[in-house]
Design an enzyme around this catalytic site. Sequence first.
Site, PDB file in Angstrom:
ATOM      1  CD  GLU A   1      71.668  51.732  20.304  1.00 46.83           C
ATOM      2  OE1 GLU A   1      71.407  51.377  21.468  1.00 46.83           O
ATOM      3  OE2 GLU A   1      72.218  52.818  20.045  1.00 46.83           O
TER       4      GLU A   1
ATOM      5  CG  HIS B   1      68.669  55.877  21.334  1.00 47.75           C
ATOM      6  ND1 HIS B   1      69.157  57.082  21.725  1.00 47.75           N
ATOM      7  CD2 HIS B   1      69.709  55.243  20.728  1.00 47.75           C
ATOM      8  CE1 HIS B   1      70.431  57.195  21.359  1.00 47.75           C
ATOM      9  NE2 HIS B   1      70.791  56.094  20.769  1.00 47.75           N
TER      10      HIS B   1
ATOM     11  CG  HIS C   1      74.168  50.077  24.442  1.00 47.21           C
ATOM     12  ND1 HIS C   1      74.630  50.729  25.564  1.00 47.21           N
ATOM     13  CD2 HIS C   1      74.096  51.013  23.465  1.00 47.21           C
ATOM     14  CE1 HIS C   1      74.811  52.020  25.274  1.00 47.21           C
ATOM     15  NE2 HIS C   1      74.501  52.216  24.011  1.00 47.21           N
TER      16      HIS C   1
END
Length: 253
Positions: free
Chosen positions: A144, A90, A148
């Site tokens: 992502e 993930h 992040h």
Amino acid sequence: MKSILIGLVILQCTISIYAAHSQSFLYYAEQVVEEEEPFVTAFAEDDAAADHNSDLFYYYVEQWPGSYCDTKKGCCYPSTGKPATNFSIHGLWPTWLNGSWPENCNPNSLYDESKISYLIERMQSEWPTLSCPSNNGSKFWKHEWEKHGTCSIFDQCAYFESTLNIKDRVNFLQALENAGIKPDGNFYEVEAIKEAIKAGVGVTPLIECNSDASKVSQLYQIYICVDLNGKDIIECPTTVQRNCNTTVEFPPF
Ligand SMILES: *[C@@H]1O[C@H](CO)[C@@H](O)[C@H](O)[C@H]1NC(C)=O
Ligand SMILES: *[C@@H]1O[C@H](CO)[C@@H](O)[C@H](O)[C@H]1NC(C)=O
Ligand SMILES: *[C@@H]1O[C@H](CO)[C@@H](O)[C@H](O)[C@H]1NC(C)=O
Ligand SMILES: *[C@@H]1O[C@H](CO)[C@@H](O)[C@H](O)[C@H]1NC(C)=O
């Protein structure tokens, strides 16, 4: 800062990172120009920014596709086809010791697939998207990176490569199967799942559950913690409750 840079030497993309950034680091040191590189920006604010990096670690998170797809919302296989019957990545999420996390740390560092073209095949296999409508994964990876990755110590190339390298080192499915825990639609104790991962990987994970279409609690994601260098798997400095019943289903995929 320098030791972190040296820590990247194992990555294939290091040469270009080093070349791209060494000059920026010089600029940074001399405060000649404003930094443009995301990697540098993460450090470049001031001493306070350095302090706050010392409070950071990563959650490395894998998901079980069966539990993603099993929900009311459902899933769509990526355009490359049905993913392997395996946990898949993930993300790698920078998190502070107090359990909260930074996100979208550099709006100027947009996802650029041309920087990671040599990783795309691995990403399609280990980091597949399951979101609908069916797509090729770029949207997931972009999310992502921008949410992040921009808060990590890495540039894009090192972020994706470091994350893939962690996956190569941990085999959650095998660890579970070694303890008799299989994706067979049966129910397992969350404590037994944690012990199996601890036995196989060496650290206690966090387990996150979701609910299938009939509201049964099931094993959804496994989190382990990784040091800021992206290499050392560590015991999690912080634990968060992740919605699990004491026993959870492990659905097939
Ligand atoms: C958590 O720690 C970070 C870094 O030290 C800080 O910036 C943030 O405000 C803290 N968040 C909370 C909710 O305490
Ligand atoms: C995925 O599709 C987008 C367009 O929607 C394209 O720009 C991108 O290059 C594609 N990436 C891959 C890995 O196929
Ligand atoms: C699942 O992924 C791990 C890496 O995390 C890999 O070692 C293993 O071979 C994969 N298993 C299957 C059945 O694909
Ligand atoms: C929670 O687990 C118990 C048994 O341990 C089970 O009877 C119950 O149905 C489960 N609840 C959900 C929401 O999965």
